[in-house]
Scaffold this motif. Structure first.
Motif, short mmCIF file in Angstrom:
data_model
loop_
_atom_site.label_atom_id
_atom_site.label_comp_id
_atom_site.label_asym_id
_atom_site.label_seq_id
_atom_site.Cartn_x
_atom_site.Cartn_y
_atom_site.Cartn_z
N VAL A 37 0.83 -1.21 0.00
CA VAL A 37 0.00 0.00 0.00
C VAL A 37 0.87 1.26 0.00
O VAL A 37 0.62 2.20 -0.78
CB VAL A 37 -0.97 -0.01 1.21
CG1 VAL A 37 -1.65 1.33 1.37
CG2 VAL A 37 -1.99 -1.12 1.06
N VAL A 38 1.88 1.28 0.85
CA VAL A 38 2.78 2.43 0.89
C VAL A 38 3.50 2.58 -0.45
O VAL A 38 3.66 3.70 -0.96
CB VAL A 38 3.81 2.29 2.05
CG1 VAL A 38 4.92 3.31 1.93
CG2 VAL A 38 3.11 2.42 3.38
N GLY A 39 3.90 1.47 -1.05
CA GLY A 39 4.58 1.52 -2.35
C GLY A 39 3.68 2.05 -3.45
O GLY A 39 4.12 2.85 -4.29
N ILE A 40 2.42 1.63 -3.47
CA ILE A 40 1.48 2.11 -4.49
C ILE A 40 1.24 3.61 -4.33
O ILE A 40 1.28 4.37 -5.31
CB ILE A 40 0.16 1.31 -4.43
CG1 ILE A 40 0.40 -0.12 -4.90
CG2 ILE A 40 -0.91 1.97 -5.28
CD1 ILE A 40 -0.78 -1.04 -4.67
N VAL A 41 1.01 4.04 -3.10
CA VAL A 41 0.79 5.47 -2.85
C VAL A 41 2.04 6.28 -3.22
O VAL A 41 1.94 7.33 -3.87
CB VAL A 41 0.39 5.71 -1.38
CG1 VAL A 41 0.37 7.18 -1.04
CG2 VAL A 41 -0.97 5.08 -1.11
N ALA A 42 3.21 5.78 -2.85
CA ALA A 42 4.45 6.48 -3.18
C ALA A 42 4.68 6.52 -4.69
O ALA A 42 5.19 7.51 -5.21
CB ALA A 42 5.63 5.81 -2.49
N ALA A 43 4.29 5.45 -5.38
CA ALA A 43 4.46 5.43 -6.84
C ALA A 43 3.57 6.48 -7.50
O ALA A 43 4.02 7.20 -8.40
CB ALA A 43 4.14 4.04 -7.38
N PHE A 44 2.32 6.59 -7.06
CA PHE A 44 1.42 7.58 -7.64
C PHE A 44 1.87 9.01 -7.32
O PHE A 44 1.93 9.87 -8.20
CB PHE A 44 -0.01 7.37 -7.15
CG PHE A 44 -0.71 6.24 -7.85
CD1 PHE A 44 -0.84 6.21 -9.22
CD2 PHE A 44 -1.25 5.20 -7.12
CE1 PHE A 44 -1.49 5.17 -9.86
CE2 PHE A 44 -1.90 4.15 -7.75
CZ PHE A 44 -2.02 4.13 -9.13
N ILE A 45 2.20 9.27 -6.07
CA ILE A 45 2.63 10.62 -5.68
C ILE A 45 3.97 10.96 -6.34
O ILE A 45 4.18 12.08 -6.82
CB ILE A 45 2.71 10.75 -4.15
CG1 ILE A 45 1.31 10.61 -3.55
CG2 ILE A 45 3.33 12.08 -3.75
CD1 ILE A 45 1.30 10.54 -2.03
N GLY A 46 4.89 10.00 -6.37
CA GLY A 46 6.19 10.23 -7.00
C GLY A 46 6.07 10.50 -8.49
O GLY A 46 6.80 11.34 -9.04
N SER A 47 5.15 9.82 -9.16
CA SER A 47 4.93 10.07 -10.58
C SER A 47 4.38 11.47 -10.80
O SER A 47 4.78 12.16 -11.75
CB SER A 47 3.95 9.05 -11.16
OG SER A 47 4.52 7.78 -11.17
N ALA A 48 3.48 11.91 -9.92
CA ALA A 48 2.92 13.25 -10.04
C ALA A 48 4.00 14.31 -9.81
O ALA A 48 4.06 15.32 -10.54
CB ALA A 48 1.78 13.43 -9.05
N ILE A 49 4.86 14.10 -8.84
CA ILE A 49 5.94 15.05 -8.57
C ILE A 49 6.92 15.09 -9.74
O ILE A 49 7.34 16.16 -10.18
CB ILE A 49 6.66 14.70 -7.25
CG1 ILE A 49 5.73 14.94 -6.06
CG2 ILE A 49 7.96 15.49 -7.10
CD1 ILE A 49 6.28 14.44 -4.74
N ALA A 50 7.27 13.91 -10.26
CA ALA A 50 8.19 13.86 -11.40
C ALA A 50 7.57 14.52 -12.62
O ALA A 50 8.26 15.19 -13.40
CB ALA A 50 8.57 12.41 -11.70
N GLN A 51 6.28 14.33 -12.81
CA GLN A 51 5.58 14.97 -13.92
C GLN A 51 5.62 16.48 -13.75
O GLN A 51 5.80 17.22 -14.72
CB GLN A 51 4.12 14.49 -13.97
CG GLN A 51 3.39 14.86 -15.23
CD GLN A 51 3.80 14.00 -16.40
OE1 GLN A 51 4.21 12.85 -16.22
NE2 GLN A 51 3.70 14.53 -17.58
#
Length: 87
Positions: A37-51
């Motif tokens: 769960v933490v990994g999925i949330v971090a992946a979504f938030i990290g993708s948004a930040i990188a975008q």
């Protein structure tokens, strides 16, 4: 959302969560499901930040995006393990 998108989000979340857990210092008393769960949330938030920074879509592997996601997962795992250990 298609089933392949859901499965790939779970797999990416698992990888990001495990890498974040390895980076986080100390012992984490959280289970595998919380790591995912933490990994999925971090992946979504990290993708948004990188975008937002414009480093999400590059040729080859998006190393900066991965580093952001792993860093967020490490912070998430640390915060979650700290809150679980206080109980």
């Amino acid at each position: 959302m298609e089933i392949s998108s859901i499965i790939s989000a779970i797999v990416i979340g698992l990888i990001i969560g495990v890498l974040g857990r390895l980076v986080a210092p100390g012992r984490q008393p959280i289970g595998v499901l919380w790591t995912i769960v933490v990994g999925i949330v971090a992946a979504f938030i990290g993708s948004a930040i990188a975008q937002g920074f414009g480093v999400a879509d590059t040729d080859g592997v998006d190393w900066v995006e991965w580093l952001i996601q792993i860093g967020l997962a490490a912070v998430g795992v640390s915060l979650l393990s700290r809150s679980k250990s206080r109980r």
